[in-house]
Each structure stands twice: as structure tokens, then as C-alpha cells.
Design a protein around this motif. Structure first.
Motif, short mmCIF file in Angstrom:
data_model
loop_
_atom_site.label_atom_id
_atom_site.label_comp_id
_atom_site.label_asym_id
_atom_site.label_seq_id
_atom_site.Cartn_x
_atom_site.Cartn_y
_atom_site.Cartn_z
N MET A 427 -5.46 -15.76 18.22
CA MET A 427 -5.85 -17.02 17.57
C MET A 427 -4.69 -17.53 16.71
O MET A 427 -3.94 -16.73 16.12
N LYS A 428 -4.58 -18.81 16.64
CA LYS A 428 -3.46 -19.43 15.95
C LYS A 428 -3.36 -18.95 14.49
O LYS A 428 -4.32 -19.03 13.72
N GLY A 429 -2.21 -18.37 14.18
CA GLY A 429 -1.92 -18.01 12.79
C GLY A 429 -2.44 -16.67 12.31
O GLY A 429 -2.12 -16.25 11.19
N VAL A 430 -3.22 -15.94 13.16
CA VAL A 430 -3.82 -14.68 12.68
C VAL A 430 -2.74 -13.62 12.43
O VAL A 430 -2.69 -13.01 11.36
N MET A 431 -1.85 -13.39 13.41
CA MET A 431 -0.80 -12.38 13.24
C MET A 431 0.13 -12.76 12.10
O MET A 431 0.52 -11.91 11.29
N GLU A 432 0.46 -14.06 12.04
CA GLU A 432 1.35 -14.53 10.96
C GLU A 432 0.70 -14.31 9.60
O GLU A 432 1.39 -13.95 8.62
N MET A 433 -0.62 -14.51 9.56
CA MET A 433 -1.36 -14.33 8.30
C MET A 433 -1.31 -12.86 7.85
O MET A 433 -1.14 -12.57 6.67
N MET A 434 -1.43 -11.95 8.83
CA MET A 434 -1.35 -10.52 8.50
C MET A 434 0.01 -10.16 7.89
O MET A 434 0.09 -9.48 6.87
N VAL A 435 1.05 -10.64 8.56
CA VAL A 435 2.41 -10.33 8.09
C VAL A 435 2.64 -10.95 6.71
O VAL A 435 3.21 -10.32 5.81
N ALA A 436 2.15 -12.19 6.53
CA ALA A 436 2.32 -12.87 5.24
C ALA A 436 1.61 -12.13 4.11
O ALA A 436 2.14 -11.99 3.01
N LEU A 437 0.40 -11.60 4.41
CA LEU A 437 -0.36 -10.87 3.39
C LEU A 437 0.33 -9.58 2.98
O LEU A 437 0.17 -9.10 1.85
N CYS A 438 1.13 -8.99 3.91
CA CYS A 438 1.90 -7.79 3.56
C CYS A 438 2.88 -8.09 2.42
O CYS A 438 3.20 -7.21 1.61
N GLY A 439 3.36 -9.33 2.40
CA GLY A 439 4.32 -9.71 1.36
C GLY A 439 3.69 -10.23 0.09
O GLY A 439 4.40 -10.65 -0.83
N SER A 440 2.36 -10.23 0.03
CA SER A 440 1.66 -10.72 -1.16
C SER A 440 1.90 -9.79 -2.35
O SER A 440 2.16 -8.59 -2.20
N GLU A 441 1.77 -10.34 -3.54
CA GLU A 441 1.91 -9.56 -4.77
C GLU A 441 0.64 -8.76 -5.05
O GLU A 441 0.67 -7.74 -5.74
N ARG A 442 -0.50 -9.25 -4.52
CA ARG A 442 -1.78 -8.57 -4.78
C ARG A 442 -1.89 -7.30 -3.95
O ARG A 442 -1.69 -7.32 -2.74
N GLU A 443 -2.27 -6.21 -4.58
CA GLU A 443 -2.37 -4.93 -3.88
C GLU A 443 -3.48 -4.95 -2.83
O GLU A 443 -3.34 -4.36 -1.76
N ILE A 444 -4.59 -5.62 -3.14
CA ILE A 444 -5.70 -5.67 -2.20
C ILE A 444 -5.30 -6.38 -0.91
O ILE A 444 -5.70 -5.99 0.19
N ASP A 445 -4.45 -7.42 -1.03
CA ASP A 445 -3.95 -8.14 0.15
C ASP A 445 -3.11 -7.19 1.01
O ASP A 445 -3.25 -7.14 2.24
N GLN A 446 -2.22 -6.45 0.34
CA GLN A 446 -1.36 -5.51 1.07
C GLN A 446 -2.19 -4.44 1.77
O GLN A 446 -1.94 -4.10 2.93
N LEU A 447 -3.19 -3.93 1.06
CA LEU A 447 -4.04 -2.86 1.59
C LEU A 447 -4.71 -3.29 2.89
O LEU A 447 -4.65 -2.61 3.92
N VAL A 448 -5.37 -4.44 2.86
CA VAL A 448 -6.10 -4.94 4.03
C VAL A 448 -5.15 -5.30 5.17
O VAL A 448 -5.39 -4.99 6.33
N ALA A 449 -4.05 -5.96 4.82
CA ALA A 449 -3.09 -6.41 5.84
C ALA A 449 -2.43 -5.24 6.56
O ALA A 449 -2.28 -5.25 7.79
N VAL A 450 -2.06 -4.22 5.80
CA VAL A 450 -1.40 -3.06 6.41
C VAL A 450 -2.37 -2.36 7.37
O VAL A 450 -1.99 -1.99 8.49
N GLU A 451 -3.64 -2.19 6.96
CA GLU A 451 -4.64 -1.58 7.85
C GLU A 451 -4.78 -2.39 9.12
O GLU A 451 -4.85 -1.83 10.23
N ALA A 452 -4.83 -3.70 8.98
CA ALA A 452 -4.99 -4.57 10.15
C ALA A 452 -3.79 -4.43 11.09
O ALA A 452 -3.95 -4.37 12.32
N LEU A 453 -2.58 -4.37 10.53
CA LEU A 453 -1.38 -4.21 11.35
C LEU A 453 -1.40 -2.88 12.11
O LEU A 453 -0.98 -2.81 13.26
#
Length: 939
Positions: A427-453
Motif C-alpha cells: 500500500m502506498k507509503g506503508v514501507m516508507e512510514m515504517m522507515v520514517a518511524l524508525c527515525g522518530s524521537e519517540r521511543e514508542i514509535d521506534q519500538l513499533v516500527a522496528v518490530e514491523a520491519l
């Protein structure tokens, strides 16, 4: 004198297996005095209880089992031993209660189910006997017994022991048709409802279990109880935060559902046959309430798990040949978004629904089962569109928390129907969204994004995208974050990407430092009990990739605390952890498939200067054997046995195959097989040999064959369990299996066929006879020996004898010719078979002389053989032939056989040869009885 309690325990185990219970008792008692470890103390007490049971000191057995249970309330062996002791002491109610706990912990265990049935019948017999004595009282009513039980239960001032007895009697009564109907007709359901409303856990359990018994196999009564109690009330009771009650209510609802679906024990009742019950409406009502439970904040995590398990069990079709998948379509249309909401939960966020560690994985399993149950592309497209629509509704650039839920949903679907998850990644933007969340300052964003990756990188195409776009971010996160939860996930992501890169050591190019250093960090996290279990499980997943490195696996098995920490997590039975633990153990035992390198191709590759992978020194056999020994010492078998007991929704076929591979590697050394059996390995292998992938079933069957070949079946597979092992062994006789599998299966069947006629009949029933006969023709000496020895044991069976007697087969000819083989072991077995056949069936004596012209020459060679065992069997055959018919005896007397018999019979008595001399003399005596020869004095 030994002062090590572990050594004393092992010594006690050896004495126990040798049936020296007095010495075993002394060893366990000494160990109890010296031991300070709580877990080991429980084992010692339950082992000593087993000794007391054997010595028929039942009060002491019950006392020791209770001490073990005080340390560990879920010690299933201690509970069962106490149940056995209490039964012998006549305390049937208490014995029944312990057996019931055992059956709750291991629902598939046939021994526990049989014990429950027996105790239930005995209790009922006592109840009936008491009732019979009451019947003759003036004014006695048959319903007064039920009334009396309810009075005791509802009276808060009743004695505790009386209440427990009344509760158990009520459960037993509810399981009997007459008792269930009596309760039902006398306002019993209302009284049971009152027991539930007391909020006393023991009374609630008794009431719910009684209701389950009343519903079993009776559609009309189950429907009436469902309507009287109300599905809302049932779901509310299942939602409580009490595991035992929640499970009991779940079983009640499953029983009702089985009745409505027309499954389970069906009994015909006159009144019910006249009723036409429309069950579809009730089934849909139950389904809707279960779906509502998934998204209710009032439902406990355990309650949510129960609802998911019921949906998993009852919605998808059991058999894909059945074209009706309407239940799955109904759930997708009315509840798919609710299931997606569960997988999209983020435990670290404040608005999260109450969950257990298994809730989201069980929801992913349900998503997978529903998707697999669809029959055509339009149905699958509808499923995908609902998912896409729900995910899009969660993506909001202005609300990062909602977007985070969208990523978590995709991550959850990837753990269920993977192909669908892969489409959702597109789906448009889903993978990009995961990668972008890895670079977030919020720890919860990193946690979820890394699991998804991590979940997304399973497919190489996606892994390539992540390698290109996300690896640098993962490395940065790993190095900079101070949050252990995120750090460990980042490491696993790098490990998994390394694996997806196509080489065993590919992760070196992604992670800083050596694999040993990363593995050491994983082991450190694994042993740190201050970190939550969910995070520690990620450490195991990291090790499942890192142990592809021979240095890492060698270090890991030397780290006993890390192994024990991993085994403890495995016993929690989570889908991901089971697969990761099994993968790590497959790597450590080198039980994965390896391609054999063809020497000519290796030389060619070297000549063309291509890289040729070389075996790591620590992957050689000596190192593998040492690792296996370390794992056995650390308790790997107990951990694997616990893993096998996991719910089918959690224990996938892939995990079963990996566990079977590990078991086979552990069984390699015959010296270790006793330990494997003692720790529950034999029992654990049976379901693995019956269910799972084809490869997994073959590996498990082979491990069973290794155990069966050298173990006493009564110890390795006690009770009825031994009959379950026959089919897996017979499956290995297939010509598509390799020679070692054929050989060890034959050894196992030989061992079994020497135990009892019931086992011999089971082997025949499984159609093993034609395969065994084929291997008797085999050119391979060991296979021919094993097959002939197996047949030697089987011919004791009447059905097998009848097959030899039947016309139109060469079975007898084959055995006679095998008696003339040069291979001594084959001769021993074939002569033994022929001796038993000719003794049991007189027809075979005359038939033997017709199957081949060489029969007499072969018989004479047997009677003159240097091996006394072969010679004795040859003489027994001769005696059988002489005894069967005077004409046949005359033929033998006219041959050189008379000279042989006379020579042997005239020898002086000798202790070592007496059995041979005696048979020869018996042959001569029989010939004298026929007056074919005269005594020496009359000659």
C-alpha cells in the motif's frame, strides 16, 4: 557417601528403573536432607512419592506428593501421584479433584482422562449404592439426593469437606444422563446459577463443570441451558481474571457449541427427536458475542484469549472438502475489523485493551485461518479490501498514535496470512512510514516500527528495500538508544536481515563487532529477569539467527544460565518463542538439512577459483556430540516436552518439525535414550509423529524408533501409549525411507512384538506384515536379519500363523530357505520362527516338505550346526515334524537325520548341552512310539 543431591537423585532414578525401590528411597531421602534448591526439592519429593506408591505405603506417598505440590502447584506428576495414593486410601473425591487438575493441565493426556472416568464411575457407584439404601426408607424421593447436595452447597455454614464432596458428587451426577436429567427437571439450572452467583471460586467451578456435563451430547438440553443462562452471562463469566474459572466456562461454551453443530458425543433421546431445533440463530448469537468480547475493555486478557480460541476452533472449516465456509464469511463481514483492532493494540500505550502475552499472536492465527478458509479470489479480495480500508482509516499525519496503530496492524497481519500482509506492505507509503518511524524521537514509535520491519523482512524483496533504506537507521538505533526493549529489537532486525541476505554470516556486514559479541549481549538480556518476558523473547529470536555461527552455538551451550532462561521462556508456550527456541536448538544440534558436497564438483570449483564453503571445525561431529550432552544436562528434554503440549494454535507445524529434528539429534547416542524417556521425551514424540509436516513426522518417528529399539516398552511407553507408537514405526518401513530408518523401525517392532500378543495384533492390524516380509528378501544383511527376527516374534500370533497356513503364498518357503542362509543371525531367527510355526500348526509340518526340495538338507544342517542355539531350534523343528504325522516321521527315519539324532541322543549328559540332547532323545522316543525304530537292547 555422596553429598551432591543431583547425583543422589540420578542414583535414585537408576535404582527406581531397576525396581529397587528401597535403595531408591534411601537415595531420595538423603538428597532431600542435603538439598537447598526449591525446584529440585519438589522433584525429590514427587520421586520419593513414586517409591512409596510402589511399596504400597499410600499415606506416605500422598504426604510427599503434597509437599511437592506446596512448592509447585502445577506439578502434574505430583498431582497424579497424589491422586493415585488417595484413590488407594479410599478418598475418591479428593483423588478425583487432583485428576481433574491434571486433565485441565494436559487435556490430551489419555491416562488422565481414563483416571477421571474410572474415579467418576467409582464415585457414582458409591452414590448409587447409598441411594439404593435410601430408596427403601418410607417416603423417600429419588430427587432428595440432588436437593440435599444443593442444600449443603448453598449453606454457608456447611463443613468445607462436606461442600467439596457435594460439589464433586454433583459434577459426577451431571455427567450421567439420568443424573443430568434429574438435575434439569428439578430446578437444577436455577440452583446452579445461584452457586455461580455466590462468587465462591470452588462453587462456581463445580456449577460450571456440572452444566458442561449436562450439556454434553444433548442438543435440546444444551439449547435450553444456553437460553436460560444467557450468552451475555456466559461471556461475562468467561471474562473474569481467574484462569481456572475462565477455562471451565470456555469448556462449557465449547460443549454447547459442539451440540449445536452436531459434533461430539451424540445420543438419541425420544423427546428430542420430536423437536426441530434451529441452531443457526444460536450459533450466530454466540459468534457475535465472542466478537464483541474482543474489543471490550471490561474483558480480561485471559477472557479475550478464550474468545479467540473458541473462534479459532469453531469458525473455519475442519475439512476443506466441505464447501460451506459461511461461518468464516460471517465473521469476516461482521468481525474482521474487531480482530484487526486486537492485533493493532500497542501494550505500551495507555489506551491498550487488557491482553496476555499470547492474545495478539492468537488473533494473528485467527486471521490466518479465516483467510485460508476462503474459497475464491472475490472472497479474498473482499478480505483484503476490509483490511486496507481499516488501515487507511488509522493513518493520520496529524495523529501519530493512530498511524502507529496502522503499522502495528500490518505487523500483526504479517504474523498471520503472510501473503496478505505482503500485499498490505505494498500500500502506498506503508514501507516508507515504517522507515520514517524508525527515525522518530519517540521511543514508542521506534519500538513499533522496528518490530514491523522485522516481520516485513521475511520476504527477500521487502528485505532488499529495508537493507537499502532502513539498515543505517537500525544500526543507529542499536548504538544510540538506552531503551533495552528497542535495542534488542534493532539487533534482531539486523540479524534477520543478515539471514535474508543469503549467507549464514551475512549479518556481519550489518552489525558492529563479531557475532560472538552480539550473541553475548543477547544472552545477557535473556538472563536478565528484570526485563519483561516479551522483550527477553526477542533475545531468543536474535540467538535463533546468531547460532548459525558455530562459535556462537558452542558458547551458548556452555552458558547454562542462558539455556535454562531460554527453556523457562519456552515453557510459557508463545508461538514466536516456540519457533525461535526450536530454531536455536536445531542450530546447536546441527539437525538442519545439509547438502552433501560432491568431491569432483568441489575440485572443479577450486580449479575455477570459486569460493567453496568449508565446514567449520566446531561443526564437526565431536563438537556436535558435546553440545548435545550439554543440552541434555541443562534439561532440554523437559523444555521440549512442555513445548509439545502447547495449544495447536500456538504450536505450528513448522515448530513441530524443528522440535522433531532436535529430538532425533538428542536420540543419536543410545546411552542418552534412557534419560530422554525419563524426562518425558518418549511421550512428547508421539503427537509429533502423528501431526505436522511430512518431514517432521518422519523425524519424530525415527526418534521413536531409536528409543523403541533398545528400551523396555513398559517403561518407555507405559500403559496404552505403546500402541500409539506402532503406526509411526510401521510408517518407516516405507521403501522411500532410508536404510537406517527401515532398520531401526524393524528393531523397534521386534522389541514390541516380543512383549505381548496384543502388540503383535496391533502390528498386523497396521499392515506391517507385507513390508516386513519384503525386508526378509533384502540384500542388505542387517535389514534381512532385523526383518527375520521381527517375523520370529510375530509368528506366535494366531492371525500370522493362519497367513502361513493359507494357500497361494510363499511365506513358509521363504522362512525355510532363510534357515539355510550362511548368516548365523538370520539362521537363528528363521529357525526360531519355523520351530514356533511347526509347533503351533500341524498343517505347516507337511507343507514344509512341499515348499522346496531342499527342506531335508536344510533341516539336517540345522541339527548339526556349531551354534547351539541354531542346533536346538533345528532339533525342535525335527521333533515337531515327527510328532505331527507317522508317515512324515517314517520319511525322516529313512534319511540321514536318524543317524544325526542317534549321535546327539547318545551323548553323555552335559549342563550346557542338555536341552539339545533332551530334544534329540524326545525325537527318538517318538519314533519308538511309532515302532519305526527299536530300543538298542532289542536291536
Amino acid at each position: 557417601q555422596m553429598e551432591n543431591p543431583i547425583q543422589l537423585k540420578e542414583e535414585g532414578n537408576k535404582y527406581f528403573q531397576a525396581s529397587d525401590y528401597e535403595k531408591a528411597l534411601q537415595s531420595y531421602t538423603q538428597a532431600i536432607k542435603l538439598n537447598k534448591d526449591k525446584a529440585l526439592q519438589a522433584v525429590l519429593y514427587r520421586n520419593r512419592a513414586a517409591c512409596f506408591l510402589k511399596k504400597e505405603e499410600y499415606a506416605k506417598a500422598a504426604s510427599d506428593a503434597s509437599r511437592a505440590i506446596d512448592i509447585n502447584a502445577s506439578d502434574i506428576k505430583a498431582l497424579y501421584r497424589r491422586s493415585q495414593a488417595l484413590e488407594k486410601l479410599g478418598k475418591l473425591d479428593q483423588a478425583f479433584k487432583d485428576a481433574q487438575k491434571c486433565a485441565t493441565l494436559e487435556p490430551r493426556n489419555k491416562n488422565f482422562q481414563e483416571t477421571l472416568r474410572r474415579l467418576g464411575a467409582n464415585i457414582q457407584e458409591k452414590v448409587n449404592a447409598r441411594e439404593q439404601s435410601w430408596i427403601h426408607r418410607p417416603g423417600f424421593s429419588t430427587d432428595s439426593r440432588v436437593q440435599k447436595m444443593f442444600e449443603i452447597l448453598l449453606d454457608e455454614n456447611s463443613d468445607k469437606e462436606k461442600r467439596e464432596k457435594a460439589a464433586n458428587n454433583l459434577i459426577v451426577l451431571g455427567r450421567e444422563e439420568a443424573g443430568a436429567e434429574r438435575i434439569f427437571q428439578n430446578n437444577g439450572v436455577n440452583l446452579l446459577l445461584q452457586l455461580i452467583e455466590t462468587k465462591n471460586p470452588e462453587l462456581i467451578l463445580a456449577a460450571v463443570r456440572t452444566l458442561s456435563g449436562m450439556c454434553t451430547g444433548h442438543k435440546a438440553r444444551a439449547t435450553a441451558i444456553l437460553h436460560y443462562l444467557g450468552i451475555d452471562s456466559i461471556c461475562m463469566w468467561m471474562s473474569v481474571d481467574n484462569e481456572e474459572i475462565s477455562l471451565a466456562v470456555c469448556n462449557l461454551l465449547q460443549t454447547i457449541t459442539d451440540c449445536l453443530l452436531g459434533q461430539g458425543k451424540e445420543e438419541h433421546h425420544g423427546k428430542e427427536e420430536a423437536l426441530v431445533l434451529d441452531t443457526k440463530k444460536d450459533l450466530r448469537m454466540i459468534t457475535m458475542r465472542l466478537l464483541d468480547m474482543l474489543v471490550s475493555k471490561k474483558v480480561s486478557g485471559q477472557g479475550r484469549d478464550r474468545a479467540l480460541n473458541l473462534l479459532n476452533k469453531n469458525i473455519p472449516r475442519k475439512d476443506l472438502k466441505d464447501h460451506d465456509n459461511s461461518r468464516s464469511i460471517f465473521v469476516i463481514d461482521n468481525g474482521l475489523k474487531k480482530i484487526l483492532k486486537v492485533v493493532g493494540q500497542i501494550p505500551e500505550m495507555p489506551d491498550c485493551l487488557p491482553l496476555t502475552e499470547n492474545t495478539q499472536l492468537t488473533a494473528s492465527v485467527l486471521l490466518n485461518k479465516l483467510y485460508d478458509d476462503l474459497r475464491c479470489d472475490p472472497e479474498r479480495d473482499n478480505y483484503r479490501l476490509i483490511c486496507e480500508e481499516y488501515i487507511k482509516s488509522k493513518i493520520d499525519p496529524q495523529d501519530m498514535d493512530k498511524t502507529l496503530h496502522a503499522v502495528q496492524i500490518v505487523s500483526g497481519v504479517l504474523q498471520g496470512p503472510f501473503d496478505l500482509g505482503n500485499k498490505l506492505l505494498g500500500m502506498k507509503g506503508v514501507m516508507e512510514m515504517m522507515v520514517a518511524l524508525c527515525g522518530s524521537e519517540r521511543e514508542i514509535d521506534q519500538l513499533v516500527a522496528v518490530e514491523a520491519l522485522i516481520h516485513a523482512s521475511t520476504k527477500l524483496s521487502r528485505a532488499t528495500f529495508i537493507i537499502t533504506n532502513g539498515v543505517t537507521l537500525l544500526k543507529e538505533i542499536y548504538k544510540k538508544t538506552k531503551n533495552e526493549k528497542i535495542k534488542i529489537r534493532a539487533l534482531v532486525g539486523l540479524c534477520k536481515l543478515g539471514s535474508a541476505g543469503g549467507t549464514d554470516y551475512g549479518l556481519r556486514q550489518f552489525a558492529e563487532g563479531s557475532t560472538e559479541k552480539l550473541a553475548k549481549q543477547c544472552r545477557k538480556w535473556l538472563c536478565n529477569t528484570s526485563i519483561d518476558a516479551r522483550t527477553r523473547k526477542w533475545a531468543v529470536e536474535g540467538l535463533s539467527y546468531l547460532t548459525l555461527d558455530a562459535d556462537v552455538k558452542d558458547d551458548f551451550v556452555e552458558d547454562e544460565p542462558a539455556l535454562k532462561a531460554m527453556f523457562d521462556l519456552a515453557k510459557a508456550s508463545d508461538k514466536t518463542i516456540l519457533y525461535s527456541v526450536a530454531s536455536a536448538l536445531v542450530n546447536c544440534t546441527n539437525s538442519y538439512d545439509t547438502k552433501e558436497l560432491v568431491p569432483e564438483l568441489v575440485q572443479l570449483a577450486k580449479f575455477s577459483k570459486q569460493h567453496v564453503p568449508e565446514e567449520h571445525p566446531k561443526d564437526k561431529k565431536d563438537f556436535v556430540v558435546k553440545r548435545v550432552k550439554r543440552l541434555l544436562k541443562a534439561g532440554v528434554v523437559s523444555a521440549l516436552a512442555c513445548m509439545v503440549k502447547a495449544d495447536s494454535a500456538i504450536l505450528t507445524d513448522q515448530s513441530k518439525e524443528l522440535i522433531a529434528r532436535v529430538f532425533l539429534a538428542l536420540c543419536e547416542d543410545p546411552k542418552d535414550r534412557g534419560t530422554i524417556v525419563a524426562q518425558g521425551g518418549g511421550k512428547a514424540l508421539i503427537p509429533l509423529a502423528v501431526e505436522g509436516t511430512d518431514v517432521g513426522k518422519i523425524k519424530a518417528s525415527h526418534a521413536l524408533a531409536k528409543i523403541a529399539a533398545i528400551s523396555n516398552p513398559d517403561i518407555a511407553f507405559p500403559g496404552e501409549r505403546v500402541y500409539e507408537v506402532v503406526r509411526p514405526l510401521v510408517s518407516l518401513l516405507n521403501t522411500e525411507r532410508d536404510g537406517l530408518q527401515n532398520y531401526e523401525a524393524l528393531l523397534g517392532l521386534t522389541n514390541f512384538s516380543g512383549r505381548s500378543d496384543k502388540l503383535r495384533s496391533k502390528i498386523v492390524k497396521e499392515k506391517a506384515l507385507p513390508d516386513i516380509e519384503n525386508y526378509m528378501f533384502e540384500n542388505h544383511d542387517q535389514l534381512r536379519q532385523a526383518a527375520t527376527e521381527c517375523m520370529c516374534n510375530l509368528v506366535v500370533n494366531k492371525e500370522v500363523q493362519e497367513r502361513f497356513v493359507a494357500d497361494g503364498n510363499d511365506r513358509l518357503k521363504l522362512v525355510v530357505l532363510l534357515c539355510g542362509e550362511d548368516d548365523e543371525k538370520v539362521q537363528v531367527a528363521a529357525a526360531g520362527a519355523l520351530a514356533m510355526l511347526t509347533a503351533a500348526q500341524k498343517k505347516l509340518c507337511s507343507k514344509m516338505t512341499q515348499v522346496t526340495t531342499q527342506w531335508l538338507e536344510i533341516l539336517q544342517r540345522l541339527c548339526l550346526h556349531d551354534n547351539m542355539e541354531v542346533q536346538h531350534r533345528g532339533l525342535v523343528i525335527a521333533f515337531n515334524l515327527i510328532s505331527s504325522d507317522k508317515e512324515l516321521a517314517k520319511k525322516l527315519v529313512e534319511s540321514e537325520l536318524l543317524e544325526i539324532l542317534t549321535y546327539i541322543g547318545k551323548q553323555e549328559d552335559h549342563p550346557k548341552k542338555q536341552h539339545i540332547i533332551s530334544v534329540a532323545r524326545d525325537c527318538l522316543t517318538k519314533c519308538m512310539d511309532y515302532e519305526l525304530i527299536k530300543p538298542l537292547s532289542q536291536a
